[in-house]
Scaffold this motif. Structure first.
Motif, PDB file in Angstrom:
ATOM      1  N   PHE A 521       1.171 -14.643  33.991  1.00 41.42           N
ATOM      2  CA  PHE A 521       0.379 -15.778  33.525  1.00 41.42           C
ATOM      3  C   PHE A 521       0.022 -15.533  32.059  1.00 41.42           C
ATOM      4  CE2 PHE A 521      -1.078 -16.447  38.139  1.00 41.42           C
ATOM      5  CZ  PHE A 521      -0.088 -17.392  38.354  1.00 41.42           C
ATOM      6  N   ASN A 522       0.931 -15.898  31.194  1.00 44.12           N
ATOM      7  CA  ASN A 522       0.842 -15.516  29.786  1.00 44.12           C
ATOM      8  C   ASN A 522      -0.143 -16.324  28.968  1.00 44.12           C
ATOM      9  OD1 ASN A 522       3.295 -17.354  30.374  1.00 44.12           O
ATOM     10  ND2 ASN A 522       2.762 -17.859  28.266  1.00 44.12           N
ATOM     11  N   ARG A 523      -0.420 -17.560  29.371  1.00 37.79           N
ATOM     12  CA  ARG A 523      -1.217 -18.422  28.512  1.00 37.79           C
ATOM     13  C   ARG A 523      -2.634 -17.885  28.293  1.00 37.79           C
ATOM     14  NH1 ARG A 523       2.964 -20.848  30.425  1.00 37.79           N
ATOM     15  NH2 ARG A 523       3.805 -22.827  29.654  1.00 37.79           N
ATOM     16  N   LEU A 578      -2.847 -24.029  36.178  1.00 39.84           N
ATOM     17  CA  LEU A 578      -3.947 -23.706  37.085  1.00 39.84           C
ATOM     18  C   LEU A 578      -4.608 -22.386  36.682  1.00 39.84           C
ATOM     19  CD1 LEU A 578      -2.246 -24.701  40.445  1.00 39.84           C
ATOM     20  CD2 LEU A 578      -4.279 -25.778  39.481  1.00 39.84           C
ATOM     21  N   ASP A 579      -3.798 -21.385  36.378  1.00 42.80           N
ATOM     22  CA  ASP A 579      -4.363 -20.092  35.984  1.00 42.80           C
ATOM     23  C   ASP A 579      -5.154 -20.214  34.690  1.00 42.80           C
ATOM     24  OD1 ASP A 579      -4.441 -17.031  36.094  1.00 42.80           O
ATOM     25  OD2 ASP A 579      -3.582 -17.431  34.120  1.00 42.80           O
ATOM     26  N   ALA A 678      -0.203  -5.570  27.154  1.00 40.61           N
ATOM     27  CA  ALA A 678      -1.307  -5.219  28.048  1.00 40.61           C
ATOM     28  C   ALA A 678      -0.792  -4.529  29.310  1.00 40.61           C
ATOM     29  CB  ALA A 678      -2.091  -6.476  28.413  1.00 40.61           C
ATOM     30  N   PHE A 679       0.336  -4.989  29.812  1.00 39.42           N
ATOM     31  CA  PHE A 679       0.925  -4.374  31.007  1.00 39.42           C
ATOM     32  C   PHE A 679       1.335  -2.935  30.729  1.00 39.42           C
ATOM     33  CE2 PHE A 679       4.956  -3.446  33.314  1.00 39.42           C
ATOM     34  CZ  PHE A 679       4.428  -3.345  34.603  1.00 39.42           C
ATOM     35  N   ILE A 680       2.056  -2.715  29.635  1.00 43.37           N
ATOM     36  CA  ILE A 680       2.514  -1.370  29.293  1.00 43.37           C
ATOM     37  C   ILE A 680       1.313  -0.433  29.096  1.00 43.37           C
ATOM     38  CG2 ILE A 680       3.736   0.005  27.573  1.00 43.37           C
ATOM     39  CD1 ILE A 680       5.556  -1.652  29.407  1.00 43.37           C
ATOM     40  N   THR A 681       0.277  -0.924  28.450  1.00 37.70           N
ATOM     41  CA  THR A 681      -0.924  -0.111  28.242  1.00 37.70           C
ATOM     42  C   THR A 681      -1.573   0.257  29.572  1.00 37.70           C
ATOM     43  OG1 THR A 681      -1.333  -1.112  26.080  1.00 37.70           O
ATOM     44  CG2 THR A 681      -3.200  -0.057  27.169  1.00 37.70           C
ATOM     45  N   ALA A 687      -4.972   2.083  33.887  1.00 36.91           N
ATOM     46  CA  ALA A 687      -6.006   1.060  34.008  1.00 36.91           C
ATOM     47  C   ALA A 687      -5.608   0.030  35.066  1.00 36.91           C
ATOM     48  CB  ALA A 687      -6.221   0.385  32.654  1.00 36.91           C
ATOM     49  N   SER A 688      -6.567  -0.808  35.445  1.00 36.73           N
ATOM     50  CA  SER A 688      -6.281  -1.866  36.402  1.00 36.73           C
ATOM     51  C   SER A 688      -5.448  -2.955  35.739  1.00 36.73           C
ATOM     52  CB  SER A 688      -7.578  -2.455  36.949  1.00 36.73           C
ATOM     53  OG  SER A 688      -8.370  -2.964  35.891  1.00 36.73           O
ATOM     54  N   SER A 689      -4.899  -3.833  36.541  1.00 32.82           N
ATOM     55  CA  SER A 689      -4.018  -4.872  36.011  1.00 32.82           C
ATOM     56  C   SER A 689      -4.765  -5.812  35.083  1.00 32.82           C
ATOM     57  CB  SER A 689      -3.408  -5.684  37.161  1.00 32.82           C
ATOM     58  OG  SER A 689      -2.711  -6.806  36.655  1.00 32.82           O
ATOM     59  N   PRO A 690      -4.183  -6.168  33.936  1.00 27.52           N
ATOM     60  CA  PRO A 690      -4.811  -7.125  33.025  1.00 27.52           C
ATOM     61  C   PRO A 690      -4.992  -8.513  33.654  1.00 27.52           C
ATOM     62  CG  PRO A 690      -3.112  -5.868  31.898  1.00 27.52           C
ATOM     63  CD  PRO A 690      -2.973  -5.559  33.350  1.00 27.52           C
ATOM     64  N   VAL A 691      -4.209  -8.825  34.676  1.00 27.13           N
ATOM     65  CA  VAL A 691      -4.376 -10.063  35.446  1.00 27.13           C
ATOM     66  C   VAL A 691      -4.682  -9.647  36.876  1.00 27.13           C
ATOM     67  CG1 VAL A 691      -3.315 -12.200  36.250  1.00 27.13           C
ATOM     68  CG2 VAL A 691      -2.783 -11.342  33.960  1.00 27.13           C
ATOM     69  N   ASP A 692      -5.887  -9.927  37.345  1.00 27.90           N
ATOM     70  CA  ASP A 692      -6.298  -9.521  38.682  1.00 27.90           C
ATOM     71  C   ASP A 692      -5.346 -10.104  39.728  1.00 27.90           C
ATOM     72  OD1 ASP A 692      -7.523  -8.911  41.050  1.00 27.90           O
ATOM     73  OD2 ASP A 692      -9.388  -9.995  40.637  1.00 27.90           O
TER      74      ASP A 692
END
Length: 719
Positions: A521-523, A578-579, A678-681, A687-692
């Motif tokens: 969900f990139n937006r 929606l996201d 953010a994913f690679i980091t 760390a937890s996922s940048p998108v829950d």
């Protein structure tokens, strides 16, 4: 295995080592013995590949308009990236072959068995490759009396046979065949087998001689000044009953010549690709019927028939693609048609580049039928490896994330992979796609260590830390679940799943894995959206949000709208909007009412109620003008307002003043690079996922509820 590929950007044709394909569920895996180069069609493909962009633009004004529309909508930079991605492709050549069955898919039924001699058709399937995967409806058994050489003509033969059927000839009729290449020569033989009298026309004297040797009753050069009189005499003064145009040329001369050779109310069947500047008066005065023959018969371009194996009942469609292929081989078995007369060259697959040099004129030799031959090895020795190493493994840098990719379509190659290449600390390990040429080209272009046709090669690779999944939608949940269960972090392109069952299984796999699962969900990562969101931070009272999407139409045959493979655009793309609204409101959706458009498109209007009292609408329209920007979001609440125009410009209104961000020439940024970073980091740092994932699953369930609402016509509560 070895396969012949044509590289669009450079125009070169090469024999390349690629992974062997997997057995299709509704098809067969075939070890090729012979394949046929179709001089007309494949010459045009190769020459088009060698053309520069200016030449392409002059000949394809429709593509130029698409590019200009995209530039106006998405910006020049994004358009350049997309165009580069589209031309930097490897095209598999060939569409007619014969060999033996190595394996049969589960849904192929009892039509074929391992060891069967078969002939296959289909561009992108029956290719010049040592092993091919072909749907069952594009495969036929080869009669015992027919050699593999002759069977390799099956596609061209079916094209010629369909042309004869479209012309609807009768026994004893006088027919003219214009263009005596492969299709034309076979058309001559088929017409003779049908009891017709045949007159051949071509621009080359050797083709005239070959047609006469193959049974044509008469033939002459197109340049013969007495051509019309000779056809008149041949047809006893009446003119031809049917004209079959089998030429392959940009010129409209065959179409314009036909009326002078035809009788009153005759049929003109266009089988080959020729210019269509039709002289109306000439056709009108004789009330001629101009009919276009579509490839090798009913079923062509129908994904349900060709890919899924759903046949047409013979009582309703007697002659399909497959049945035309069978009919052609039956005539060959009976000796009524002799393709072997047309073979001028044979090359082993290793020398295929020389074969194409002959076709394009690089080697000056007369040619017609060119057959590629493959090593005859036992099935146990067939080249079936689904992985090919591009470069030797190198030691990983400390702290780098070793990434594997599954699926590499146009979006992945034009957006995701270029963004990944720019990130520090990422090692591109392996890429797997269903198309071996696509996998090989993606691996070479972006620097992956290996390429694969089986996604399990990436999932099971112990040298892979994280997997990016960008396949067709129906595979998302199952592949992501397998990757998580193998201990991999997963970046999963939307949608998460196409059913509640698959979504639940995916969430179970994530919860038990302890790994990062991020949905694409990139937006929510777009700079302009983040600025908008900051403008409403701590908002009270609730928000009113209106999101308009000028989505544009897609073909009814696209996999995106296929209910099995794509799930439709509401599930597959509206989830993005929606996201975005869920992230902006900062709470979940509690109910959705979806009203579909009354037309045949994908139009839908969603009315959303949020847990905090916010409301939102999404207007998703597919029939608007493509030059209009795609996405437009208005937000009002708490004494503030904002307008976000296609993630390029933002206007914030507060306290009587306006703040503007971006401009007409600003580069559109929908957050793709930021979400991957953010994913690679997260993978690197634990760390937890940048998108829950729980929130992403909620958005997915909202799309399911919206689908239910379109069916019932009622609002649906979201759990």
């Amino acid at each position: 295995m070895r396969q012949v590929l044509q590289y669009r950007r450079s125009g070169t044709t090469r024999v390349v080592e690629v992974p062997a394909p997997l057995t299709p569920d509704a098809g067969v895996l075939v070890q090729n013995v012979c394949s046929l180069i179709s001089p007309g069609t494949e010459r045009m493909l190769v020459e088009a590949g060698g053309a520069n962009l200016v030449s392409t633009a002059l000949h394809r004004r429709d593509l130029v308009k698409q590019v200009l529309d995209k530039a106006a909508r998405d910006g020049v930079a994004a358009t350049v990236d997309t165009v580069r991605s589209r031309i930097d492709v490897a095209i598999p050549l060939g569409y007619s072959c014969a060999g033996t069955v190595l394996d049969v898919g589960q849904r192929a039924g009892d039509a074929f068995h391992v060891g069967d001699r078969v002939a296959c058709a289909g561009a992108g399937q029956a290719n010049h490759a040592e092993v091919v995967a072909v749907p069952k409806n594009l495969t036929v058994r080869v009669p015992d009396e027919v050699s593999f050489d002759d069977a390799a003509f099956v596609t061209v033969g079916a094209i010629a046979l369909q042309g004869v059927r479209i012309a609807d000839v009768r026994v004893g009729e006088a027919c003219v065949v214009i263009g005596l290449g492969l299709v034309g020569q076979l058309t001559v033989q088929l017409l003779k087998a049908a009891g017709c009298r045949v007159f051949g026309v071509d621009i080359a004297s050797d083709k005239i001689e070959l047609a006469a040797a193959s049974g044509a009753d008469a033939a002459c050069l197109r340049s013969d000044p007495d051509l019309v009189q000779r056809v008149q005499a041949f047809s006893h003064g009446r003119g031809a009953d049917a004209i079959l145009i089998a030429a392959a040329a940009s010129s409209s001369d065959p179409i314009q010549l036909a009326p002078s050779l035809a009788r009153d109310r005759a049929v003109v069947a266009a089988v080959g690709m020729v210019g269509m500047d039709v002289p109306r008066n000439a056709y009108y005065e004789k009330e001629l019927q101009l009919r276009l023959s579509r490839s090798y018969g009913p079923g062509r371009y129908d994904r349900t028939y060709e890919e899924q194996g759903v046949d047409y009942p013979p009582g309703y469609v007697r002659w399909t693609e497959q049945r035309n292929m069978e009919g052609f081989l039956d005539l060959v078995a009976a000796g009524r048609v002799q393709p072997s007369r047309l073979v001028t060259h044979r090359f082993p697959i290793a020398d295929a580049e020389r074969a194409y040099a002959v076709v394009t004129g690089g080697v000056a030799e007369p040619y017609l039928g060119i057959v590629l031959e493959y090593p005859r090895v036992p099935p146990s020795a067939a080249p079936l490896s689904t992985r090919v190493d591009i470069r030797p493994p190198t030691p990983s840098s400390r702290g780098s994330v070793r990434l594997g990719m599954i699926g590499a379509g146009n979006f992945a190659k034009s957006v995701l992979l270029p963004a990944l290449k720019k990130l520090d600390g990422v090692e591109l390990r392996g890429v797997a796609t269903a198309s071996a040429p696509s996998a090989q080209q993606s691996a070479s272009r972006f620097g992956f260590a290996y390429t694969a046709s089986d996604w399990r090669q990436v999932v099971d690779d112990p040298e892979v830390d994280a997997v990016l999944i960008a396949t067709r939608h129906d595979l998302h949940a199952s592949v992501a679940s397998a990757a998580l269960q193998s201990g991999k972090a997963v970046f999963l392109e939307k949608p998460m799943a196409l059913s509640e069952f698959d979504l639940t299984a995916l969430m179970d796999a994530w919860q038990s894995s302890g790994r990062v699962l991020q949905v694409g969900f990139n937006r929510r990562f777009a700079p302009t959206f983040l600025r908008l969101k900051a403008g409403f931070a701590g908002h009270r009272p609730p928000l009113v949000m209106a999101y308009r999407v000028n989505a544009g139409g897609v073909s009814a045959n696209s996999w995106v709208v296929d209910p099995v493979q794509g799930g439709g655009r509401l599930v597959g793309e509206v989830c993005h909007m929606l996201d975005t609204l869920v992230d902006l409101a900062g709470c979940c959706i509690v109910s959705v009412y979806a009203q579909p458009g009354s037309g045949a498109g994908d139009d839908v209007v969603l009315s959303l109620a949020f847990a905090d009292g916010s409301v939102g609408t999404i207007v998703y329209a597919s029939a608007g003008d493509r030059s209009m920007p795609k996405e437009y979001l208005e937000v009002l609440g708490g004494g503030r307002s904002a307008v976000l125009d296609d993630f390029r410009t933002l206007q914030l209104y507060a306290n009587g003043s306006t703040t503007k961000v971006g401009g007409r020439l600003a580069r559109q940024d929908k957050g793709h690079a930021a979400e991957l970073s953010a994913f690679i980091t997260a993978v690197r740092t634990g760390a937890s996922s940048p998108v829950d994932p729980e929130l992403a699953a909620h958005v997915t369930r909202v799309t399911f509820a919206a689908m239910e609402s379109t069916r019932t016509g009622l609002p649906v509560e979201v759990q």
